[in-house]
Design a protein around this motif. Structure first.
Motif, mmCIF file in Angstrom:
data_model
loop_
_atom_site.group_PDB
_atom_site.id
_atom_site.type_symbol
_atom_site.label_atom_id
_atom_site.label_comp_id
_atom_site.label_asym_id
_atom_site.label_seq_id
_atom_site.Cartn_x
_atom_site.Cartn_y
_atom_site.Cartn_z
ATOM 1 N N GLY A 337 -13.587 -72.191 52.052
ATOM 2 C CA GLY A 337 -13.035 -73.503 52.343
ATOM 3 C C GLY A 337 -14.105 -74.577 52.244
ATOM 4 O O GLY A 337 -14.830 -74.673 51.251
ATOM 5 N N THR A 338 -14.242 -75.395 53.289
ATOM 6 C CA THR A 338 -15.241 -76.455 53.292
ATOM 7 C C THR A 338 -16.564 -76.014 53.919
ATOM 8 O O THR A 338 -17.475 -76.818 54.067
ATOM 9 N N HIS A 339 -16.674 -74.732 54.261
ATOM 10 C CA HIS A 339 -17.883 -74.228 54.919
ATOM 11 C C HIS A 339 -18.838 -73.607 53.889
ATOM 12 O O HIS A 339 -19.406 -72.535 54.117
ATOM 13 N N THR A 340 -19.033 -74.273 52.762
ATOM 14 C CA THR A 340 -19.781 -73.672 51.664
ATOM 15 C C THR A 340 -21.260 -73.477 51.970
ATOM 16 O O THR A 340 -21.874 -72.537 51.458
ATOM 17 N N LYS A 341 -21.853 -74.338 52.784
ATOM 18 C CA LYS A 341 -23.304 -74.247 53.017
ATOM 19 C C LYS A 341 -23.664 -73.015 53.842
ATOM 20 O O LYS A 341 -24.527 -72.223 53.467
ATOM 21 N N ILE A 342 -22.984 -72.844 54.983
ATOM 22 C CA ILE A 342 -23.258 -71.660 55.794
ATOM 23 C C ILE A 342 -22.765 -70.411 55.073
ATOM 24 O O ILE A 342 -23.378 -69.345 55.170
ATOM 25 N N ALA A 343 -21.671 -70.533 54.304
ATOM 26 C CA ALA A 343 -21.153 -69.393 53.552
ATOM 27 C C ALA A 343 -22.156 -68.927 52.509
ATOM 28 O O ALA A 343 -22.339 -67.720 52.298
#
Length: 394
Positions: A337-343
């Motif tokens: 989703g929008t959690h690309t950095k931590i992902a």
């Protein structure tokens, strides 16, 4: 009109894409030369296969420990700082091989490789997700596969250079000293280059429409597991190709390193290049499924056969592996989703799988006396990868 691979909402990202893609060659070389260190250390320090696998454990273990700090660096200071930090650590770790001639300790070299691994973690945490956002979102898998094709060239050059030098009596410090100096020069260049940050362009422009996209926890978790197992399988295969070639195909080490460089890694490079183009026309999950089935069949041949048939199976295996890492990475990132950095940091942490499989395979080979039997470990990994591809939704 089909979306452009390097353009999105009026922005052209071709130049930064080419700059960041050049880094993929560097860590491909670092991983490639790592594969000839196992047999070299087995001879030089008279250690077992399982013990020599600590070289992989040091590098890939660093990915687990350094991925979140690398993500924090990128979050706070941007992609360029992540790249330069990675290059600096990479260069320092490589230059540590020079005093290693005086120390002459296997564990000192393991420490040097750990520092290199920390640098590679910063590079991959920066570059892999960066390529996925440098253009239209629908072309993310195609872009990362094209970048990773340069990684494939590094995998060719690494074992070629390492095999020709180490198995002919040249000091291990020579290739690493050259690489260390080159990497530090590139670090200086990148410290002076301005890279556009898509977070401040098209991502910012579409924030309102993207803010409610949640993470698909089940699919993303399956992606994490699959990427972990892929890296485990790839590293295990690479680590013991030369041992397998010597014991089961009866090829001398220097010749085996040539087969690894030009045969295995050559097809690995070709597969990534072809896969990057095909993904413009065929859904990535279908290509991943075909490649997974090819690796399963090839590994079965490696476990049950020997001689030239096994060598051909290795070549097919490398071709099948080629698109797996970038494709799984990009597909899993879509589920974040929008959690690309931590992902991205969590996905890079899965590279620790490379620290596990070589030790397991080395232990099986040492205890059973059969190098072929140990390849059951990557076989099981490829089965899970096929399952991931089969269960992917649109």
């Amino acid at each position: 009109m089909k979306p452009s691979i390097f353009k999105y909402e009026g922005h052209n990202y071709l130049i930064p894409f080419l700059l960041i893609s050049s880094l993929f060659f560097m860590w491909g070389f670092a991983h490639g030369i790592l594969e000839v260190l196992n047999p070299h250390f087995q001879e030089s320090f008279h250690i077992s296969k399982a013990m020599s696998a600590l070289t992989q454990a040091a590098v890939y273990g660093a990915y687990f420990l350094m991925a979140l700090p690398a993500g924090w660096i990128i979050q706070k200071w941007g992609y360029r700082k992540g790249v330069t930090t990675g290059l600096m650590l990479f260069g320092i770790g490589a230059l540590m091989f020079i005093p290693g001639l005086l120390v002459n300790s296997f564990y000192y070299y393991v420490l040097s490789l750990f520092v290199i691994g920390c640098g590679l973690t910063c590079l991959e945490t920066s570059a892999n997700p960066y390529t996925t956002v440098l253009g239209h979102p629908d072309k993310a898998e195609s872009r990362i596969n094209l970048s990773q094709s340069l990684n494939g060239i590094g995998w060719i050059v690494g074992p070629l250079v390492g095999g020709q030098l180490l198995f002919t009596g040249v000091s291990i410090a020579v290739p690493y000293a050259i690489v260390g100096i080159l990497v530090l020069v590139v670090a200086f260049i990148f410290s002076r280059v301005k890279l556009p940050d898509p977070r401040k362009t098209h991502e910012a422009e579409t924030q309102e429409t993207r803010k409610d996209i949640p993470i698909n926890v089940v699919a993303f978790t399956f992606g994490i597991l699959t990427l972990f197992l892929y890296v485990a399988a790839q590293t295990g295969v690479n680590s013991f190709f030369i041992n397998y070639a010597v014991e089961c195909i009866h090829i001398e080490k220097q010749k085996a390193s040539m087969y690894l460089a030009f045969g295995g890694m050559g097809l690995f490079f070709a597969g990534r290049l072809i896969g990057g183009v095909l993904m413009n026309y065929i859904k990535p999950k279908y290509i991943l499924m075909v490649c997974a089935m090819l690796t399963i069949f090839s590994t079965l041949v490696i476990v049950t056969c020997n001689g030239l048939v096994s060598l051909a199976a290795f070549f097919a295996l490398y071709f099948g592996e080629s698109i797996m890492f970038p494709t799984i990475f990009s597909l899993a990132l879509r589920d974040a989703g929008t959690h690309t950095k931590i992902a991205s940091s969590l996905l890079i942490m899965t590279i620790v799988g490379g620290a596990v499989a070589p030790i397991l395979m080395g232990y099986i080979a040492d205890t059973t006396g059969s190098m072929a039997t140990s390849f059951i470990i990557p076989l099981l990994c490829y089965v899970v990868i096929a399952g991931y591809a089969a269960t992917r939704r649109k």
